[in-house]
Design an enzyme around this catalytic site. Structure first.
Site, mmCIF file in Angstrom:
data_model
loop_
_atom_site.group_PDB
_atom_site.id
_atom_site.type_symbol
_atom_site.label_atom_id
_atom_site.label_comp_id
_atom_site.label_asym_id
_atom_site.label_seq_id
_atom_site.Cartn_x
_atom_site.Cartn_y
_atom_site.Cartn_z
ATOM 1 N N HIS A 13 0.882 -1.326 -0.086
ATOM 2 C CA HIS A 13 -0.053 -0.191 -0.139
ATOM 3 C C HIS A 13 1.076 1.293 -0.059
ATOM 4 C CE1 HIS A 13 -3.777 1.882 1.548
ATOM 5 N NE2 HIS A 13 -2.845 3.163 1.177
ATOM 6 N N HIS B 184 1.567 5.533 -1.832
ATOM 7 C CA HIS B 184 1.291 6.585 -2.595
ATOM 8 C C HIS B 184 2.504 7.107 -3.068
ATOM 9 C CE1 HIS B 184 -2.836 6.678 -0.920
ATOM 10 N NE2 HIS B 184 -2.404 6.182 -0.045
ATOM 11 N N LYS C 59 -9.334 -0.171 -5.864
ATOM 12 C CA LYS C 59 -9.543 0.450 -4.560
ATOM 13 C C LYS C 59 -10.709 1.274 -4.659
ATOM 14 C CE LYS C 59 -7.751 1.906 -0.693
ATOM 15 N NZ LYS C 59 -6.723 3.128 -0.502
ATOM 16 N N HIS D 100 -10.647 1.614 1.479
ATOM 17 C CA HIS D 100 -10.237 2.277 2.722
ATOM 18 C C HIS D 100 -11.516 2.445 3.585
ATOM 19 C CE1 HIS D 100 -8.428 6.479 4.148
ATOM 20 N NE2 HIS D 100 -9.851 6.278 4.866
ATOM 21 N N HIS E 279 -4.730 -0.440 5.701
ATOM 22 C CA HIS E 279 -4.268 0.403 6.712
ATOM 23 C C HIS E 279 -5.007 -0.154 8.022
ATOM 24 C CE1 HIS E 279 -7.306 2.927 4.862
ATOM 25 N NE2 HIS E 279 -6.340 3.408 4.066
ATOM 26 N N ASP F 52 1.551 2.733 3.588
ATOM 27 C CA ASP F 52 0.641 3.785 3.216
ATOM 28 C C ASP F 52 1.352 4.875 3.279
ATOM 29 O OD1 ASP F 52 -1.901 5.205 2.581
ATOM 30 O OD2 ASP F 52 -2.725 5.047 4.758
HETATM 31 O O1 DOR Z 1 -3.409 9.726 5.476
HETATM 32 C C1 DOR Z 1 -3.683 9.376 4.455
HETATM 33 N N1 DOR Z 1 -3.091 9.843 3.157
HETATM 34 N N2 DOR Z 1 -4.500 8.492 4.093
HETATM 35 C C2 DOR Z 1 -5.178 8.190 3.046
HETATM 36 O O2 DOR Z 1 -5.911 7.090 2.987
HETATM 37 C C3 DOR Z 1 -4.518 8.737 1.688
HETATM 38 C C4 DOR Z 1 -3.304 9.388 1.842
HETATM 39 C C5 DOR Z 1 -2.826 10.191 0.959
HETATM 40 O O3 DOR Z 1 -3.012 10.029 -0.242
HETATM 41 O O4 DOR Z 1 -2.464 11.572 1.444
HETATM 42 ZN ZN ZN Z 2 -3.274 4.872 1.513
#
Ligand code: DOR
Ligand code: ZN
Length: 334
Positions: free
Chosen positions: A13, A15, A97, A136, A170, A242
């Site tokens: 997971h 970003h 997702k 999520h 998460h 995450d």
């Molecule tokens: O804290 C988070 N940031 N939770 C998420 O689900 C998305 C992520 C983000 O993309 O910044």
């Molecule tokens: Zn995430």
């Protein structure tokens, strides 16, 4: 043990963003991990196979030739057709997702009613095509209760679609762990921050915006239950950082963005924790073997060496501040 050689560690997971931020952060994942599931919450979201392919190409261009497999995630829409899902799978998607509308960053076009009949039709198709449904899972209730309030929805989906692999992303509470263990087709990712931190690290002393994320880090009781699942390498859980980078000025302000950045120190930090609890021997399972089983992936071969050698967590990596900046870890990555 003074050295661990991890075989193809995976971050299920992640970003990575796009453009300038992707350029800054991709190298940290590509140098530490053999592959990662890359989340689709860009603006606009990655919701077609065309977009998924071009995003994957963009990611690979920034991996400096490292061995690194981006496992792609398609943004859930109730309008998805079976042919869209088949094409997405062929283009490298591993999961679809689902975000509840407004639950987190760039989820404005998320789902308003998770158990609508249109959504259920798509759940069925995802299961037939052989992708996983990753969620999520948070309600729009009180911030500490959001995940627990969503648990009946996870359970309902798991029960009604027994062939569908559903991922609790998460996972942040002890109750979620209890739900997870009730259904064969439920699995979960666990972050570093939810096993290392509690609310005290966010608001217990001075406010630390770099520990603000969604789902929010919770009580010591929740943290310890998740930590135990990770340390024991419970077969239904695997590592998903995450890691969610935001520029420093977007965090250190009113209206600060949710997201904790952990990629550069994720593996040494995990080694530090597992070693402290005498469970170093389970780290390989938590950061790779369990994910291979759960997702049926065979990641590219990559050995990552972690040694017992003190290293401080930097104050910032490029323009992004990590969790626990300044903390000394007992382990470093070579
Ligand atoms: O804290 C988070 N940031 N939770 C998420 O689900 C998305 C992520 C983000 O993309 O910044
Ligand atoms: Zn995430």
């Amino acid at each position: 043990m003074n050295e661990i050689v991890l075989d193809s560690p995976l971050d299920m997971h992640l970003h990575l963003r796009e453009g300038d931020m992707l350029k800054r952060v991709a190298k940290y994942s590509a140098s530490s991990f053999s592959g990662a599931v890359v989340m689709p919450n860009l603006n606009p979201p990655v919701d077609s196979s065309e977009r998924l392919e071009s995003y994957k190409d963009e990611i690979l261009r920034h991996c400096d030739g490292e061995v690194f497999e981006p496992y792609m995630a398609l943004f859930f829409r109730d309008s998805l057709k079976e042919s869209d899902l088949i094409k997405a799978k062929e283009s490298g998607a591993l999961i679809v997702k689902l975000y509840p509308k407004g639950a987190t960053t760039n989820s404005q076009s998320g789902s308003e009613e998770i158990l609508s009949s249109a959504n259920k039709r798509v759940f069925e198709m995802i299961s037939e095509v052989g992708l996983k449904l990753s969620i999520h899972g948070e309600s729009n209730g009180f911030v500490l209760d959001r995940e627990d309030e969503f648990l009946p929805i996870y359970e309902e989906i798991a029960k009604n679609f027994p062939k569908l692999g559903v991922v609790i992303e998460h996972m942040s509470t002890k109750n979620a762990l209890d739900s997870l263990n009730k259904y064969e087709n439920l699995s979960a990712t666990i972050t570093l921050h939810h096993i290392a931190l509690s609310l005290d690290d966010l608001i217990g002393g001075a406010l630390n915006p770099h520990h603000f994320c969604k789902p929010i880090i919770k009580t010591p009781h929740d943290r310890d239950a998740l930590l135990e699942a990770a340390l024991e390498a419970n077969k239904k859980v695997c590592f998903g950082s995450d890691s969610a980078p935001h520029y420093r000025d977007k965090k250190e302000c009113a209206n600060g963005a949710a997201g904790i950045f952990s990629t550069p120190i994720a593996l040494p930090f995990l080694a530090h924790i597992f070693d402290k609890h005498g469970k170093v021997q389970n780290l390989q399972k938590f950061v790779s073997d369990n994910a291979r089983e759960i997702y049926g992936v065979n990641p590219p071969k990559k050995e990552v060496r972690i040694v017992k050698q003190e290293s401080p967590i930097e104050a910032h990596y490029d323009e992004v501040v990590p969790l626990c900046a300044g903390k000394k870890l007992d382990w470093s990555i070579l």
